[in-house]
Motif scaffolding. Sequence first.
Motif, mmCIF file in Angstrom:
data_model
loop_
_atom_site.group_PDB
_atom_site.id
_atom_site.type_symbol
_atom_site.label_atom_id
_atom_site.label_comp_id
_atom_site.label_asym_id
_atom_site.label_seq_id
_atom_site.Cartn_x
_atom_site.Cartn_y
_atom_site.Cartn_z
ATOM 1 N N UNK A 158 64.296 51.660 5.785
ATOM 2 C CA UNK A 158 65.710 52.042 5.749
ATOM 3 C C UNK A 158 66.275 52.185 7.165
ATOM 4 N N UNK A 159 65.523 52.857 8.037
ATOM 5 C CA UNK A 159 65.965 53.009 9.435
ATOM 6 C C UNK A 159 66.084 51.616 10.070
ATOM 7 N N UNK A 160 65.056 50.804 9.833
ATOM 8 C CA UNK A 160 65.039 49.443 10.368
ATOM 9 C C UNK A 160 66.270 48.676 9.872
ATOM 10 N N UNK A 161 66.597 48.918 8.608
ATOM 11 C CA UNK A 161 67.740 48.233 7.986
ATOM 12 C C UNK A 161 69.043 48.608 8.695
ATOM 13 N N UNK A 162 69.209 49.887 8.972
ATOM 14 C CA UNK A 162 70.441 50.327 9.643
ATOM 15 C C UNK A 162 70.562 49.690 11.021
ATOM 16 N N UNK A 163 69.432 49.749 11.779
ATOM 17 C CA UNK A 163 69.439 49.114 13.104
ATOM 18 C C UNK A 163 69.660 47.610 12.940
ATOM 19 N N UNK A 164 69.062 47.037 11.897
ATOM 20 C CA UNK A 164 69.213 45.601 11.643
ATOM 21 C C UNK A 164 70.666 45.222 11.408
ATOM 22 N N UNK A 165 71.388 46.079 10.692
ATOM 23 C CA UNK A 165 72.810 45.811 10.463
ATOM 24 C C UNK A 165 73.578 45.822 11.783
ATOM 25 N N UNK A 166 73.248 46.803 12.640
ATOM 26 C CA UNK A 166 73.888 46.875 13.952
ATOM 27 C C UNK A 166 73.553 45.633 14.763
ATOM 28 N N UNK A 167 72.277 45.245 14.706
ATOM 29 C CA UNK A 167 71.842 44.047 15.429
ATOM 30 C C UNK A 167 72.658 42.834 14.970
ATOM 31 N N UNK A 173 75.663 42.806 13.649
ATOM 32 C CA UNK A 173 77.055 42.887 14.118
ATOM 33 C C UNK A 173 77.154 42.466 15.581
ATOM 34 N N UNK A 174 76.216 42.959 16.397
ATOM 35 C CA UNK A 174 76.237 42.616 17.819
ATOM 36 C C UNK A 174 75.965 41.123 17.994
ATOM 37 N N UNK A 175 74.975 40.638 17.249
ATOM 38 C CA UNK A 175 74.631 39.213 17.343
ATOM 39 C C UNK A 175 75.829 38.350 16.974
ATOM 40 N N UNK A 176 76.489 38.724 15.867
ATOM 41 C CA UNK A 176 77.646 37.957 15.416
ATOM 42 C C UNK A 176 78.761 38.013 16.459
ATOM 43 N N UNK A 177 78.971 39.191 17.048
ATOM 44 C CA UNK A 177 80.007 39.314 18.076
ATOM 45 C C UNK A 177 79.711 38.377 19.244
ATOM 46 N N UNK A 219 79.509 36.330 25.693
ATOM 47 C CA UNK A 219 79.316 37.773 25.496
ATOM 48 C C UNK A 219 77.836 38.075 25.501
ATOM 49 N N UNK A 220 77.449 39.104 26.271
ATOM 50 C CA UNK A 220 76.027 39.476 26.344
ATOM 51 C C UNK A 220 75.844 40.941 25.971
ATOM 52 N N UNK A 221 76.455 41.337 24.875
ATOM 53 C CA UNK A 221 76.312 42.725 24.421
ATOM 54 C C UNK A 221 74.887 42.936 23.921
ATOM 55 N N UNK A 222 74.300 44.107 24.279
ATOM 56 C CA UNK A 222 72.908 44.374 23.901
ATOM 57 C C UNK A 222 72.832 45.398 22.782
ATOM 58 N N UNK A 223 72.109 45.033 21.727
ATOM 59 C CA UNK A 223 71.956 45.941 20.582
ATOM 60 C C UNK A 223 71.334 47.259 21.012
ATOM 61 N N UNK A 224 70.321 47.180 21.868
ATOM 62 C CA UNK A 224 69.606 48.385 22.292
ATOM 63 C C UNK A 224 70.544 49.384 22.921
ATOM 64 N N UNK A 225 71.399 48.888 23.797
ATOM 65 C CA UNK A 225 72.339 49.756 24.500
ATOM 66 C C UNK A 225 73.316 50.399 23.501
#
Lengths: 389, 400
Positions: free
Chosen positions: B242-251, B253-257, B274-280
């Motif tokens: 579940x945690x992985x899933x939430x981060x995955x969704x963020x990833x 969104x960032x990837x798509x952006x 654009x070089x937005x980083x999911x980690x950040x």
Amino acid sequence: MQAQARFFDGESGQRLDVDLAVDTAAETLRLTHPDLPMGSQYWPLDAIRALADHARTDQLVLSLRADASLDSALIRTARLTVDDADMISILTRLCPDLRRRDVERGTGRKVVTRIGLAVGAVVLMIFVILPAMANTLATLIPIEREVAYGKTVVNQMERFLGGKRVGGLACTNPAGRAALDKMTDRLTEAGDLTYDLNIAVFDHKMVNAFAAPGGQIVIMRGLIDRAKTPDEVAAVLAHEIGHVEARDTTRNALRAAGSAGSAGLLALVLGDFAGGSAVVVVAEYTLNASYTREAEAAADVFALNMLDASETDAEALATFFDSLDGIERAMPDLPVYLSSHPETIERAEAAREFAKAQGRTSPILNDEDWAALRNICKDSPEKDTAEDG
Amino acid sequence: MSAQIQGQYFGKRGPLFRLYIVTALLTLVTLGIYRFWAKTRIRKYIWSATTGDGDSFEYTGTGLEKFLGFLVAIVILAIYLGIVQMALFFFGLNLFVDPQTQGQELAQIGAIYLTLLAVLPLMLFAQYRARRYKMARSRWRGIRFGMENGAWGFAARALGYYLLNAITLGLLNPLATFKLEKYMADRSWYGDAQFEQTGRWQDLYAGMKHVFIALAIMIVGGILGFATGSPLLAGIAIFVGYIWFLIGLLYYRVYAFNYLTGHKILDGQVTFEAKVETGRVAFIVIVGTIIIGVLMAVIFGVMGFVFASSMDVFIGGGLSQPGAAPSALALVTSAVLYVLALLVAGGLSLVIITQPVIEHAVNNVYVHNADHLNTIQQRAADEGADAEGFADALDVGGAI
């Protein structure tokens, strides 16, 4: 004082690094660049405006006031970005209206007009369009659906009055029921009714009776207790039958659903702290009151005619109103249609006038049946044990 | 002739926090009316903090036009919803009656969903209109952005894609993301230059990888736990998944952006990166949420303690004792503190979550072949009748 600044003419994306010079005598700011038409531009100091809520404090973005502008704020499209600290402080000192927000003439009137139109449209909606739709739909709705909804309303009312289960409050003493049926038959034999009546008596002290969609009528024990003659009960019953036949409750429910839809939205978006729901409640109350008055008058007329047709004394409606006169007006469980005092007297008068023109009448129930009706809530086989208060 | 511009963000925490608190207090005092001006002022701040090549963006919207647009929208919505409710009632569905049987309960739930469904196209319409309004009120170097009319087309397509997405259990999410962004991007302009969204929707599947991994963890772990009869294993797998899933969704969104920005072209010449980083972004969001959560827990804890002890005085002292007065005072104080705490939470979330994310995104966007921007000409102003009033009324689009 001289400095450089970046100038955008608002026509092209080209950036010009212009030289600025303040002419204190002429009260202008001169912009110079070879690419400018005629080599320079003069901005009057009192027409210069700085953009508001600018994030960078080391910078001033300037524009010129316009008399009319296609954009929302009254400023022209040209922009001048000043980074030079000295120039910023000089301009801040010399431009008298630097922070001013210009508002177009007639804005106040526009705002008032729009608010007026919006309020008008919503009022029109709640008071005209929705009621009109409700009237139409009330005649179109299939009777089975009305009956189903009416039963739900009655069940809900029963639970609200303290019934623990469906039918928990219903008084079913056989002799009493028979008397009630006799009364109903005599009232209704003269005319054809659209609905099959389903009349219940609830064991509750409230002096009230109500109609629900689809022929559902409920009389409270308190009303039977208070009535001096069976004719008074018959008068109230006839009045409720009037509501049923006029589909008043169906219409009300439809209208309430519609206004709850739009009003609920208003309350929601205006937020409770804008008093939205208070406005909605007041609107709904006013609306209901005006409807109720008309509907009550019509139901009275219906009841009087019904009493006349069944050769029952129509004055009973008047005497029942009179007997309620003694009850305090503030009493919360007074029926809605009896709650406004002056009107009750008026309605009693109307009933009396009507009764004068009546021919021969006879009591609707004999003494024996009347006694049975008064005992309808005693020894009811299916009822929960009475909890009197 | 290949000048490159990197975005730069100049916003500071202090001034924005102050602006938020001041405008929020004004909103409270004016019974909510000021919120249109509040939103406008915060947008002006954030837009002006965003620069490219040293030139700030500008937000030219006004609170007044938002307020007037809201009035228009609210009237239309009131009429629409009134009619929808009446129609639902007519067909035997009523939201405002206590259900008696299970059938009625189901019908009522159905009616609620039908009401929401009736509003959904309007919300999508509002979403497009809101973006169009923001574009029309944005400028850079004095040149306006703009967007063509197309809100109903957007609403229809969005409904279609979301339906497809729902039917395929989210498998076609990249298709919806890409096509809808392309629909909007292809109708967007900067001055007289048009944007174009290039690329393929299938490419976005690479961004879904962590979502898929998370699902795999949950499914495999769940099955293993069930097979070995160990609920602990299944529980851990589902929690981690579940945690992985939430981060995955963020990833995603960032990837798509990044992908969608990198495949936009302006006027056939200017490109973006654009070089937005999911980690950040994840770091900002998680740390910010924890800070605000802890702070609020402390504030409400203290408030609860103060309130409870004042109640003791009240109960112990009785009504006639002087102890009753401070408790009334404590009641008012608690209410004021409660509102203030909520304001602070809102302001903090703006300055330690929203703004840093915007800052990170702006600082990592690059414009290539930027010299061509000099040749772009101004476009006509777009009046935009409702000024995202529908979005305000339906609460689409969030804080900014």
